[in-house]
Design an enzyme around this catalytic site. Structure first.
Site, PDB file in Angstrom:
ATOM      1  N   CYS A  39       0.924  -1.308  -0.121  1.00 37.83           N
ATOM      2  CA  CYS A  39      -0.021  -0.017   0.116  1.00 37.83           C
ATOM      3  C   CYS A  39       0.815   1.251   0.003  1.00 37.83           C
ATOM      4  CB  CYS A  39      -0.782  -0.035   1.240  1.00 37.83           C
ATOM      5  SG  CYS A  39      -1.849  -1.347   1.336  1.00 37.83           S
TER       6      CYS A  39
ATOM      7  N   ARG B 112      -7.692  -4.602  -2.958  1.00 29.62           N
ATOM      8  CA  ARG B 112      -7.423  -3.455  -3.880  1.00 29.62           C
ATOM      9  C   ARG B 112      -8.450  -3.147  -5.012  1.00 29.62           C
ATOM     10  NH1 ARG B 112      -2.467  -2.595  -1.791  1.00 29.62           N
ATOM     11  NH2 ARG B 112      -1.567  -4.414  -0.724  1.00 29.62           N
TER      12      ARG B 112
HETATM   13  C1  BEZ Z   1       0.542  -4.590   1.815  1.00 33.33           C
HETATM   14  O1  BEZ Z   1       1.908  -4.705   1.963  1.00 33.33           O
HETATM   15  O2  BEZ Z   1       0.025  -3.647   1.451  1.00 33.33           O
HETATM   16  C2  BEZ Z   1      -0.277  -5.755   2.495  1.00 33.33           C
HETATM   17  C3  BEZ Z   1       0.197  -7.155   2.012  1.00 33.33           C
HETATM   18  C4  BEZ Z   1      -0.910  -8.029   2.488  1.00 33.33           C
HETATM   19  C5  BEZ Z   1      -1.846  -7.746   3.101  1.00 33.33           C
HETATM   20  C6  BEZ Z   1      -2.401  -6.503   3.479  1.00 33.33           C
HETATM   21  C7  BEZ Z   1      -1.586  -5.506   2.900  1.00 33.33           C
END
Ligand code: BEZ
Length: 241
Positions: A57, A140
């Site tokens: 993110c 997402r």
């Molecule tokens: C992230 O790195 O944004 C992420 C990865 C796995 C689950 C939730 C967020």
């Protein structure tokens, strides 16, 4: 859970392409918003991310923020959301600005609003919760909404996969080009490439077009005609600097 059937229906209900974007009121990092009323006349990318203070993110927010001006010049505003509270959002965005350097991007200030959605009200309305992936985090999701508040494109990615922002920009430009010139865009289209005339579904018109081809039009068969449209024509019609 009082009534599992109702609960499941709510979680799985999702708007579709061609639907009016569901309305909501929300608190964001840039103040309160009424959606889509506050965005009338603009294209909008409404997108969700799983959680603040997570690496994928963070890379996405830095990339999107660094492209914001480019999207704004195409009359497209950005609006983020996650199931986190306002103070978490503020602390995360401050950390990004003060501490994170990634792929040559640094000192990145996220100026577009980020919705707090602790109650999951908005995420549920937009089908951003996919329990098979996570029942406490939004996937997402990307909703491209036109100036009339109609959903024009929906794209979903799982938690582990960062989005391709060149593709999101291509989607916005392609939709606007299709609207402006009443054409469709072929696979992998980018401004400067030939466009498809007329849009799919108007076969009779395509046959007429094939019979009266000019030097800018090329028909591969009666159902598949393209015409030249140079990059400047597209960009001059869409980009406002
Ligand atoms: C992230 O790195 O944004 C992420 C990865 C796995 C689950 C939730 C967020």
């Amino acid at each position: 859970m009082e009534n599992p059937e109702i609960e499941t229906k709510q979680i799985f209900s999702m708007p579709r392409i061609g639907d009016k974007a569901p309305a909501f009121k929300a608190v964001t990092t840039q103040g309160e918003i009424q959606f889509p009323t506050d965005y009338e006349g603009s294209w909008v990318i409404l997108f969700s991310h799983p959680a603040d203070f997570t690496p994928v993110c963070t890379s996405e927010f830095m990339t999107f923020a660094s492209l914001e001006k480019q999207f704004n010049e195409a009359n497209c505003k950005l609006l983020g959301l996650s199931i986190d509270g306002l103070y978490s959002h503020i602390a995360w965005l401050r950390t990004i600005k003060e501490k994170i350097e990634f792929k040559g991007m640094k000192d990145i200030e996220v100026k577009f609003p980020l919705i707090e959605d602790i109650t999951m009200e908005v995420a549920t309305k937009y089908g951003m919760i996919m329990p098979g992936e996570s029942s406490t985090k939004a996937v997402r999701a990307v909703f491209v909404i036109d100036p009339n508040g109609v959903i024009r494109t929906i794209i979903y990615y799982p938690l582990s996969l960062g989005r391709n922002f060149d593709e999101l920009y291509r989607v916005v430009i392609a939709l606007q080009t299709a609207d402006k010139f009443n054409i469709a865009t072929p696979a992998d289209w980018r401004p400067g490439d030939d466009v498809i005339v007329p849009p799919a579904g108007s076969c009779g018109v395509a046959k007429e077009r094939m019979d009266s081809q000019d030097e800018n039009t090329h028909c591969y068969d009666w159902f598949f005609c393209t015409k030249k449209m140079d990059k400047e024509t597209v960009l001059n019609a869409i980009i406002r600097k």
